[in-house]
Design an enzyme around this catalytic site. Structure first.
Site, PDB file in Angstrom:
ATOM      1  N   CYS A  13       0.810  -1.225   0.000  1.00 43.83           N
ATOM      2  CA  CYS A  13       0.000   0.000   0.000  1.00 43.83           C
ATOM      3  C   CYS A  13       0.833   1.259   0.000  1.00 43.83           C
ATOM      4  CB  CYS A  13      -0.940   0.014   1.209  1.00 43.83           C
ATOM      5  SG  CYS A  13      -0.110   0.123   2.805  1.00 43.83           S
ATOM      6  N   CYS A  27      -2.139  -1.966   6.099  1.00 43.57           N
ATOM      7  CA  CYS A  27      -2.606  -3.249   5.567  1.00 43.57           C
ATOM      8  C   CYS A  27      -2.068  -4.450   6.329  1.00 43.57           C
ATOM      9  CB  CYS A  27      -2.230  -3.364   4.089  1.00 43.57           C
ATOM     10  SG  CYS A  27      -0.442  -3.403   3.797  1.00 43.57           S
ATOM     11  N   CYS A  90      -2.019  12.545   1.024  1.00 37.23           N
ATOM     12  CA  CYS A  90      -3.286  12.547   1.774  1.00 37.23           C
ATOM     13  C   CYS A  90      -3.026  12.924   3.225  1.00 37.23           C
ATOM     14  CB  CYS A  90      -3.947  11.172   1.683  1.00 37.23           C
ATOM     15  SG  CYS A  90      -5.467  11.031   2.651  1.00 37.23           S
ATOM     16  N   CYS A  93      -3.981   9.393   5.484  1.00 36.85           N
ATOM     17  CA  CYS A  93      -3.165   8.171   5.452  1.00 36.85           C
ATOM     18  C   CYS A  93      -1.804   8.378   4.821  1.00 36.85           C
ATOM     19  CB  CYS A  93      -3.903   7.059   4.712  1.00 36.85           C
ATOM     20  SG  CYS A  93      -4.161   7.394   2.944  1.00 36.85           S
ATOM     21  N   CYS A 104      -8.507  10.565  -2.055  1.00 39.51           N
ATOM     22  CA  CYS A 104      -7.431   9.619  -1.814  1.00 39.51           C
ATOM     23  C   CYS A 104      -7.840   8.240  -2.326  1.00 39.51           C
ATOM     24  CB  CYS A 104      -7.096   9.559  -0.331  1.00 39.51           C
ATOM     25  SG  CYS A 104      -5.772   8.379   0.063  1.00 39.51           S
ATOM     26  N   CYS A 155     -12.632 -12.779 -15.011  1.00 38.46           N
ATOM     27  CA  CYS A 155     -13.634 -13.786 -15.378  1.00 38.46           C
ATOM     28  C   CYS A 155     -14.808 -13.097 -16.064  1.00 38.46           C
ATOM     29  CB  CYS A 155     -14.106 -14.551 -14.148  1.00 38.46           C
ATOM     30  SG  CYS A 155     -15.400 -15.759 -14.491  1.00 38.46           S
ATOM     31  N   CYS A 169     -11.824 -19.988 -13.118  1.00 39.81           N
ATOM     32  CA  CYS A 169     -12.130 -18.956 -12.118  1.00 39.81           C
ATOM     33  C   CYS A 169     -12.197 -19.567 -10.726  1.00 39.81           C
ATOM     34  CB  CYS A 169     -13.451 -18.267 -12.465  1.00 39.81           C
ATOM     35  SG  CYS A 169     -13.929 -16.975 -11.297  1.00 39.81           S
ATOM     36  N   CYS A 172     -16.366 -19.065  -9.660  1.00 42.62           N
ATOM     37  CA  CYS A 172     -17.454 -19.740 -10.372  1.00 42.62           C
ATOM     38  C   CYS A 172     -16.979 -20.907 -11.229  1.00 42.62           C
ATOM     39  CB  CYS A 172     -18.223 -18.748 -11.231  1.00 42.62           C
ATOM     40  SG  CYS A 172     -17.233 -18.019 -12.555  1.00 42.62           S
ATOM     41  N   CYS A 444     -53.980   2.749   0.422  1.00 42.88           N
ATOM     42  CA  CYS A 444     -55.226   3.239  -0.176  1.00 42.88           C
ATOM     43  C   CYS A 444     -56.448   2.788   0.621  1.00 42.88           C
ATOM     44  CB  CYS A 444     -55.328   2.791  -1.626  1.00 42.88           C
ATOM     45  SG  CYS A 444     -55.299   1.004  -1.854  1.00 42.88           S
ATOM     46  N   HIS A 586     -57.005  -1.452  -5.917  1.00 39.35           N
ATOM     47  CA  HIS A 586     -57.076  -0.069  -5.442  1.00 39.35           C
ATOM     48  C   HIS A 586     -58.432   0.189  -4.797  1.00 39.35           C
ATOM     49  CE1 HIS A 586     -56.269   4.168  -5.164  1.00 39.35           C
ATOM     50  NE2 HIS A 586     -57.342   4.452  -5.865  1.00 39.35           N
TER      51      HIS A 586
END
Length: 709
Positions: A13, A27, A90, A93, A104, A155, A169, A172, A444, A586
C-alpha cells in the site's frame, strides 16, 4: 526531515511506517526482510546497508518491486517523472495520489483545497519541498503494481480477478477464455488506470467522482439515501455480462453519473424495481411527483447496462408489460391516465387537516377487558356539499375532475354495473355514489376509510397503528374468526383440504406483518378489523375478477361484501355504514352528495327525521338482485339467504324501496358533523366559488344572426 527520511514504505500500500514497526500500519503486511532505504540520512551507514543489494538481478531483467536506491532504478520517461513529481499527499493516510485525483485512492478522503500562498507543486495538506515530501519509490511501486495487475485475467461470468496461472475462475469455476479480447487488461497510458477493482468498488459506493478540470461538491445527504439503490443498479452489469463484452468505459459512466439528479436516480431505481418486482422503488418514484410516462434515454440505458431488460424509449409501463408485473401495471396505468391536477379538500387546507388528524388520534381509545380493541368515539360521515349544484356547469365539471377518480367511476359504473345501477336509487332517491380520488400507494384502504368519514388521508399512519395494535392485542379473537371463515369459504368452492396448525399460524403471522408495514397492501381481515375500530359496518362494492391490462381474467376477487363488527355488542356500534369501491388492487371512498327532501323514500322505512339529516340508500344486493356476502361469519351465523338478511337488519337500518331493492340507510348531517370537517369543506368550496366562468361570444353572435333573419 530526518524522521520522514528513515521511514520505510510498505510494498503493498506504499504507506510510510516508522522504523520500529515490523508490520504495515495500514494493511498489516510484514516488513521486507532487507532494510529498504529511501534516502541516505546517514552517510556512514549507507554503504553497509547497500552491500546486500544484488545489482546483478537488475541487470538480468528481474527488477524488484521496491527499489532501494536511485542507482538501481530503471530509466523512465521524463513526462512520467514530471507527473509523479506533482503528487499530493493525503492528510489522513499519507498516501501519495496522482494530481488528477480529488480523493485519496486508499481512504477516499477529500483532497484539501490549495491555498493561494502554496506553491504550484505542493497540492497536498503538508507544506514542504517536493524533494523531501516525495517518496522516490512511489512511482516505481505504482508501475510495478500496474504490471502485476495486467497479468491477471478477469472472469467473464462473475468479473473476479484471477491469477494468470489459474486455468479456471476461483469463484465460479468458469474456464479461462481462449481469446485475448475477453481478458480485461488495465490501462497503461493514463494515470487513472491505476485504480484497481477495490478502488472502483469504493468509487461506486461513494457515488461521486470528478476530473481534473473541476472539483466535485461536498457529498450531500442524498448520497446516503441513494446508496443501496445505486449499488443495486451497479450490480446489473456483472450479472449479465458475456464473454465477448468489452471493458466498461468508466470515464463515460462517471460523466453520466455526475450529471444525474435525485429524480434521475429514483427513475432508474424504479426501472430496476419493475424488473426485479420491487414495488417500493416504484412507489418512491411516484411519491416524488415525477413523470410516470418518462422514457429511458441512451445514457440511462448505458448506465443500467442490461440490454436484455432495458431499451431506449421504454417507460415503466413498457417494463411492467414486458415482465408481466400485473400489480404494478394497474397502479402505473391509473397514474398515467390521471391527466387533471387533483385538488381534494385535504390539500386546500393543510392547517385544518393537521387539526383533524390530531382530533382523530385523540378520539381513538382502547377497550378494557378481554377484547382490547381500539375504537373511535366520534361518528363522522363525509359527503359532498349540496352547494356544488349551485356552481356554473363549467366550474362543476372542473370540480368533479379534480376531486373524483374518473377511471374508477367508469369502471364501477360502465364496464361492470356495480354502483349506480339502479335508476330508482340514483335519480329519484338521490343516492348516487361518487368515487373520490385517492393515492395509489399501499395505504389506499386506510386512506379511503378516512376519506369516507373525515375527508382526509391517513398520512401519519394513525389508523394503521390502531389497526396493528388491535390485531396484535386481540389476535386470538380475530384469528378464530379468520380461520373458521377461510375454511368455510374454501369448502364453498369445492376445495376440501386441511392445513396443519403451523401453516395457519404462518399465514396469520403474515397478515399481522402487513398491518405493521406502512405502504403494505391489506386484505379482507384488515377490513374486518377496521369495521370494529369504526364501530360501524363497511360495505365494499368491487369488481369480481382480476383482469390484466388486456382485459384477460386472472382470478377471483373476494373483497366485495359487507363487513360487520360482529365481535362488539350491537348496542356499542352505529348502524350507519360507509361505502368503499375496489378496482384492480385499489380502494376508493364512495360518498354521496347532500340532498333535500325525503318524501316517498321506501316502504317500511322510518323516515321521522329532522330536515337537516341527509340519508343515502346503499344497496345490499348486486345488479342481479343477489344478496351481498357477509364476511367472517361463524359456523352458527352462516345460514341461508333469509338468515343472512335477518342478520343485516339487526346490524343496519335496512328498508326496501318501491322497486323491491334491499338498502341500508347511511345518515349524515352537516349541522351535526364535526366542525373542523365542515370548515375544511367550506374553504375548499370557496376556491371554486371564486372562479368566474368565461362567457362564450358565440351565443351573442347567434342571437344577432337570429334577429337579422
Amino acid at each position: 526531515m530526518t524522521e520522514y527520511g528513515i521511514k520505510w514504505p510498505c510494498e503493498y500500500c506504499t504507506y510510510e511506517n516508522w522504523p520500529s514497526a515490523i508490520k504495515c500500519t495500514m494493511c498489516r503486511a510484514p516488513r521486507p526482510n532487507g532494510t529498504i532505504i529511501t534516502e541516505d540520512p546517514i552517510r556512514g551507514s549507507s554503504s553497509d546497508l547497500n552491500e546486500d543489494w544484488d545489482t546483478a538481478s537488475i541487470e538480468s531483467g528481474s527488477s524488484p518491486l521496491i527499489c532501494p536506491d536511485s542507482s538501481a532504478r530503471p530509466r523512465v520517461k521524463s513526462s512520467y517523472n514530471s507527473e509523479s513529481a506533482s503528487k499530493w499527499s493525503c492528510h489522513m493516510c499519507t498516501y501519495l495520489n496522482w494530481p488528477r485525483a480529488i480523493r485519496c485512492t486508499q481512504c477516499l478522503s477529500q483532497r484539501r483545497t490549495r491555498s493561494p500562498a502554496d506553491s504550484p507543486q505542493s497540492s497536498g495538506c503538508i507544506s514542504r519541498p517536493v524533494q523531501a515530501s516525495q517518496d522516490p519509490c512511489e512511482e516505481y511501486n505504482d508501475r510495478n503494481r500496474l504490471n502485476t495487475k495486467a497479468m491477471h485475467w478477469i472472469c467473464a461470468a462473475c468479473t473476479y480477478e484471477n491469477c494468470p496461472k489459474s486455468r479456471k475462475c476461483a469463484v465460479c469455476d468458469c474456464p479461462t477464455p481462449n481469446n485475448l479480447d475477453a481478458i480485461e487488461f488495465a490501462e497503461a497510458d493514463e494515470a487513472s488506470s491505476l485504480i484497481n477493482e477495490q478502488d472502483r468498488a469504493r468509487w461506486r459506493s461513494s457515488g461521486s467522482s470528478g476530473n481534473s478540470q473541476r472539483r466535485s461538491p461536498p457529498v450531500p445527504k442524498l448520497e446516503t439515501e441513494m446508496k443501496m439503490d445505486f449499488q443495486r443498479i451497479e450490480l446489473a452489469p456483472g450479472a449479465v455480462c458475456g464473454k465477448g463484452e468489452l471493458e466498461v468505459d468508466f470515464k463515460r459512466l462517471k460523466q453520466i453519473k455526475n450529471r444525474m439528479k435525485r429524480s434521475d436516480w429514483l427513475f432508474l431505481n424504479a426501472c430496476v424495481g419493475v424488473v426485479e418486482g420491487d414495488l417500493a422503488a416504484v412507489e418512491a418514484y411516484k411519491s416524488s411527483g415525477s413523470d410516470i410516462a418518462r422514457q429511458l434515454v441512451s445514457d440511462e440505458v448505458r448506465l443500467l447496462n442490461r440490454p436484455s431488460a432495458f431499451d431506449v424509449g421504454y417507460t415503466l409501463v413498457h417494463l411492467a408489460i414486458r415482465f408481466q408485473r400485473q400489480d404494478m401495471l394497474a397502479i402505473l396505468l391509473t397514474e398515467v391516465s390521471q391527466q387533471a391536477a387533483k385538488c381534494i379538500p385535504a390539500m386546500v387546507c393543510p392547517e385544518l387537516t393537521e387539526q383533524i388528524r390530531r382530533e382523530i388520534a385523540a378520539s381513538l381509545h382502547q377497550r378494557k377487558g378481554d377484547f382490547a380493541c381500539y375504537f373511535l368515539t366520534d361518528l363522522v360521515t363525509f359527503t359532498l356539499p349540496a352547494d356544488v349544484e349551485d356552481l356554473p356547469p363549467s366550474v362543476q365539471e372542473k370540480l368533479f375532475d379534480e376531486v373524483l377518480d374518473r377511471d374508477v367511476q367508469k369502471e364501477l359504473e360502465e364496464e361492470s354495473p356495480i354502483i349506480n345501477w339502479s335508476l330508482e336509487l340514483g335519480s329519484r332517491l338521490d343516492s348516487r355514489l361518487y368515487a373520490l380520488w385517492n393515492r395509489t400507494a399501499g395505504d389506499c384502504l386506510l386512506d379511503s376509510v378516512l376519506q369516507a368519514t373525515w375527508g382526509i388521508y391517513d398520512k401519519d399512519s394513525v389508523l394503521r397503528k390502531a389497526l396493528h395494535e388491535s390485531l396484535h392485542d386481540c389476535s386470538h379473537w380475530f384469528y378464530t374468526r379468520w380461520k373458521e371463515w377461510e375454511s368455510w369459504y374454501s369448502q364453498s368452492f369445492g376445495l376440501h383440504f386441511s392445513l396443519r396448525e403451523e401453516q395457519w399460524q404462518e399465514d396469520w403471522a403474515f397478515i399481522l406483518s402487513l398491518a405493521s408495514q406502512p405502504g403494505a397492501s391489506l386484505e379482507q381481515t384488515h377490513i374486518f378489523v377496521l369495521a370494529h375500530i369504526l364501530r360501524r359496518p363497511i360495505i365494499v362494492y368491487g369488481v369480481k375478477y382480476y383482469k390484466s391490462f388486456r382485459g384477460e381474467t386472472l382470478g377471483y376477487t373476494r373483497f366485495q361484501g359487507v363487513y360487520l363488527p360482529l365481535l362488539w355488542e350491537q348496542s356499542f356500534c352505529w348502524k350507519s355504514p360507509i361505502a368503499l369501491g375496489y378496482t384492480r388492487g385499489h380502494f376508493s371512498a364512495l360518498v354521496a352528495m347532500e340532498n333535500v327532501g325525503y318524501d316517498n323514500r321506501g316502504a317500511g322505512a322510518n323516515l321521522n327525521t329532522d330536515d337537516d339529516v341527509n340519508i343515502t340508500f346503499l344497496p345490499l344486493v348486486d345488479s342481479e338482485r343477489k344478496l351481498l356476502h357477509i364476511h367472517f361469519l361463524s359456523a352458527h351465523e352462516i345460514g341461508n339467504e333469509d338468515q343472512q338478511e335477518k342478520l343485516l337488519r339487526e346490524w343496519l337500518d335496512c328498508c326496501v324501496t318501491e322497486g323491491g331493492i334491499l338498502v341500508a340507510q347511511q345518515r349524515s348531517s352537516r349541522r351535526r358533523n364535526h366542525p373542523l370537517v365542515t370548515q375544511m369543506v367550506e374553504k375548499w368550496l370557496d376556491r371554486y366559488r371564486q372562479i368566474r366562468p368565461c362567457t362564450s361570444l358565440s351565443d351573442g353572435e347567434e342571437d344577432e344572426e337570429e334577429d337579422d333573419e
